[in-house]
Design an enzyme around this catalytic site. Structure first.
Site, mmCIF file in Angstrom:
data_model
loop_
_atom_site.group_PDB
_atom_site.id
_atom_site.type_symbol
_atom_site.label_atom_id
_atom_site.label_comp_id
_atom_site.label_asym_id
_atom_site.label_seq_id
_atom_site.Cartn_x
_atom_site.Cartn_y
_atom_site.Cartn_z
ATOM 1 N N TYR A 81 0.842 -1.203 0.000
ATOM 2 C CA TYR A 81 0.000 0.000 0.000
ATOM 3 C C TYR A 81 0.873 1.247 0.000
ATOM 4 C CZ TYR A 81 -3.855 3.143 0.885
ATOM 5 O OH TYR A 81 -4.789 4.147 0.753
ATOM 6 N N PHE A 133 -8.304 21.308 -24.588
ATOM 7 C CA PHE A 133 -8.560 19.875 -24.685
ATOM 8 C C PHE A 133 -9.749 19.587 -23.773
ATOM 9 C CE2 PHE A 133 -8.329 15.415 -23.610
ATOM 10 C CZ PHE A 133 -8.487 14.910 -24.883
ATOM 11 N N THR A 134 -10.571 18.635 -24.182
ATOM 12 C CA THR A 134 -11.869 18.384 -23.529
ATOM 13 C C THR A 134 -11.770 18.259 -22.006
ATOM 14 O OG1 THR A 134 -11.552 16.048 -24.033
ATOM 15 C CG2 THR A 134 -12.876 17.333 -25.593
ATOM 16 N N ASP A 224 1.013 20.262 -20.491
ATOM 17 C CA ASP A 224 0.341 18.983 -20.678
ATOM 18 C C ASP A 224 1.363 18.134 -21.432
ATOM 19 O OD1 ASP A 224 -1.033 16.788 -21.655
ATOM 20 O OD2 ASP A 224 -2.922 17.878 -21.831
ATOM 21 N N LYS A 267 -0.524 7.510 -23.306
ATOM 22 C CA LYS A 267 -0.101 7.813 -24.680
ATOM 23 C C LYS A 267 1.406 7.549 -24.815
ATOM 24 C CE LYS A 267 -4.126 10.211 -24.378
ATOM 25 N NZ LYS A 267 -4.965 10.239 -23.165
ATOM 26 N N ARG A 391 -13.999 15.003 -33.682
ATOM 27 C CA ARG A 391 -13.305 16.066 -32.966
ATOM 28 C C ARG A 391 -13.771 17.386 -33.569
ATOM 29 N NH1 ARG A 391 -10.583 13.972 -28.293
ATOM 30 N NH2 ARG A 391 -12.770 14.398 -27.919
ATOM 31 N N PHE A 458 -19.377 14.088 -25.940
ATOM 32 C CA PHE A 458 -18.985 13.242 -27.080
ATOM 33 C C PHE A 458 -18.847 11.771 -26.688
ATOM 34 C CE2 PHE A 458 -14.585 12.793 -25.700
ATOM 35 C CZ PHE A 458 -14.435 13.892 -24.861
HETATM 36 O O1 PLI Z 1 -7.488 10.104 -20.924
HETATM 37 P P1 PLI Z 1 -6.670 10.594 -19.775
HETATM 38 O O2 PLI Z 1 -7.517 10.968 -18.622
HETATM 39 O O3 PLI Z 1 -5.563 9.679 -19.413
HETATM 40 O O4 PLI Z 1 -5.911 11.930 -20.282
HETATM 41 C C1 PLI Z 1 -6.571 13.121 -20.566
HETATM 42 C C2 PLI Z 1 -5.846 13.874 -21.644
HETATM 43 C C3 PLI Z 1 -5.153 15.001 -21.313
HETATM 44 N N1 PLI Z 1 -4.509 15.717 -22.264
HETATM 45 C C4 PLI Z 1 -4.494 15.348 -23.561
HETATM 46 C C5 PLI Z 1 -3.755 16.192 -24.547
HETATM 47 C C6 PLI Z 1 -5.151 14.213 -23.952
HETATM 48 O O5 PLI Z 1 -5.107 13.846 -25.229
HETATM 49 C C7 PLI Z 1 -5.879 13.430 -22.977
HETATM 50 C C8 PLI Z 1 -6.628 12.301 -23.349
HETATM 51 N N2 PLI Z 1 -6.847 12.017 -24.620
HETATM 52 C C9 PLI Z 1 -7.596 11.070 -25.129
HETATM 53 C C10 PLI Z 1 -8.339 10.081 -24.321
HETATM 54 C C11 PLI Z 1 -7.658 10.990 -26.572
HETATM 55 O O6 PLI Z 1 -8.290 10.061 -27.114
HETATM 56 O O7 PLI Z 1 -7.045 11.844 -27.234
#
Ligand code: PLI
Length: 467
Positions: A81, A133-134, A224, A267, A391, A458
């Site tokens: 933990y 970004f969303t 970011d 990513k 998008r 979306f």
């Molecule tokens: O999906 P998360 O919560 O791990 O990350 C959010 C996120 C933050 N910043 C940017 C630039 C992103 O592209 C992002 C998530 N993007 C997704 C899920 C996408 O499909 O682009």
């Protein structure tokens, strides 16, 4: 000799620096089955079952193939933990490659966005950034902030071939600071390879200028870092003085101009889950570390299993290798080149993680409030089982004050390439499907929204074809 992207002296300049050890079968469905599945999913590709998808380009988030080293690392998960050894491996990797002093792990990127927004934004403050970004903007708004877009105008133009369309417009930022005063600015929010602009990079020169302006006014600069490795590749290829520098060095230098960053590890880091927020300031770290235990978990795991932190630490090291990133972006550009050769309207220049189709140019006869990009995603799925995502106006959501749709200039449909997953033959299948849908573009009809969730619509909205 085959025509390939980035060809040098008649020889290929890149190929995948790995071979395939394990495969996962794909499901190839009939058009009839896809029609049924799409209707059931309310014409929203997010609501499709993955078993009904052939080539899945919904996102590059959490969809990478891990290496044998990363899988071996999973077996070394220390699931204590508190004080897991894997946390310290991750902390070391983030310090070494991203430059930051303090690390707080989170379950994924939006967990990190939540923490930094709550800690650094006061009610009524402004957060300037290089395009929204969303999830980032929503967390900034939910913390009482107001996002203001200060990206250069070229970013909103699909046909501009500016090499760094992700750059902040220094004059716009200066004007904003002058109008509102530095105290009103929570921090500047700078994303590497701007997702909503088509994966467009930010130059080193630009971050240096933003940093100088921030320093002059005592404003913090946070990144970011989600696709910063990809950003480093564009700097290496396009910016004077960086051709002979490694991706590792460029990444480190870029981060060194900022006060901290948040990260979706799903990513660049080549893992299926995880994220972090990292800062240099001791006091900000203290606040983040305190808040993470409320929303995510203890500060040495923050919502991740020990094994996931180990896979991420290894993924970070793999992701900053020049050969890896050459092949990753080389594949995206290969698909882009096929489409450009066929005259299909896409965002130019091709960005780091995806091809963005220009839905307004596909469907000039469909008004934006009949969702051209959503329609395009539906039609490509129907044609071949290739799944991408909208998008455009649906992703942009509604203005929280007026309640009206936001009408973004860019109405795009994204074909996102997962890392180390598909082959060049898959890219060709995708391109053929896009071409077939482009050839039939005049027959396309728009959609109407029949269910709209309050947040990030979306993901879960439902649609029906207009009659
Ligand atoms: O999906 P998360 O919560 O791990 O990350 C959010 C996120 C933050 N910043 C940017 C630039 C992103 O592209 C992002 C998530 N993007 C997704 C899920 C996408 O499909 O682009």
């Amino acid at each position: 000799m085959l025509k390939t992207i980035g060809q040098q002296q008649g020889r290929r300049s890149w190929a995948e620096p790995w071979k395939i050890k394990m495969v996962e079968p794909l499901s190839i469905t009939s058009r009839k089955k896809r029609e049924k599945a799409l209707k059931k999913a309310g014409y929203n590709t997010f609501l499709l079952k993955s078993k009904d998808v052939y080539i899945d380009l919904l996102t590059d988030s959490g969809t990478s193939a891990m290496s044998d080293r990363q899988w071996a690392g999973m077996m070394l998960g220390d699931e204590s933990y508190a004080g897991s050894i894997n946390f310290y491996h991750l902390e070391k990797a983030v310090r070494k490659y991203y430059s930051y002093k303090h690390l707080v792990p989170t379950h994924q990127g939006r967990g990190a966005e939540h923490l930094i927004s709550q800690v650094q934004i006061k009610e009524g403050q402004i957060v300037p950034g290089n395009m929204y970004f969303t999830t980032t903007r929503l967390h900034q708004e939910m913390a009482g902030g107001k996002f203001v877009d200060v990206i250069i105008d070229e970013a909103h133009n699909v046909n501009s071939d500016h090499p760094f369309k992700g750059n902040i417009d220094i004059e716009k930022l200066e004007q904003l600071i002058e109008t509102h005063g530095a105290d009103k600015i929570a921090y500047v929010s700078l994303a590497g390879t701007v997702n909503m602009a088509g994966g467009q990079p930010v130059s080193m020169e630009n971050i240096k200028a933003v940093k100088a302006l921030c320093d002059k006014h005592g404003i913090l600069l946070y990144l970011d870092a989600t696709r910063l490795v990809e950003n480093a590749w564009f700097i290496q290829k396009r910016e004077d003085g960086y051709q002979d520098k490694s991706i590792k060095k460029i990444l480190f230098e870029f981060c060194s101009y900022s006060d901290g960053a948040w990260m979706s590890g799903k990513k660049d880091h080549l893992v299926n889950i995880g994220g972090w927020v990292a800062v240099n300031d001791d006091k900000v770290f203290d606040k983040l570390r305190n808040l993470v235990v409320v929303y995510e978990g203890l500060h040495t795991y923050g919502g991740m299993a020990g094994r996931d932190m180990e896979a991420m630490a290894i993924g970070i090291k793999e992701s900053v290798k020049d050969k890896h990133i050459n092949a990753r972006i080389g594949q995206v550009r290969y698909l882009g080149q096929l489409l450009e050769d066929w005259g299909i309207p896409i965002v130019k220049p091709v960005g780091g993680h995806a091809i963005f189709l220009d839905a307004k140019a596909f469907y000039p006869h469909i008004p934006q409030d009949q969702f051209p990009a959503q329609t395009l995603a539906a039609n490509i799925y129907l044609d071949s089982g290739v799944r991408g995502m909208e998008r455009g106006i649906v992703s942009a959501g509604r203005d929280p004050k007026t309640g009206d749709h936001r009408y973004p200039k860019l109405e795009l449909m994204r074909l996102t390439i997962p890392r180390r997953v598909y082959t060049e033959a898959h890219m060709e299948v995708i391109a053929e499907s896009v071409k077939a849908v482009y050839d039939a573009r005049e027959e396309a009809r728009g959609l109407k929204m029949v269910y709209e969730p309050e947040y990030l619509r979306f993901f879960q909205a439902r649609f029906e074809p207009v009659s």
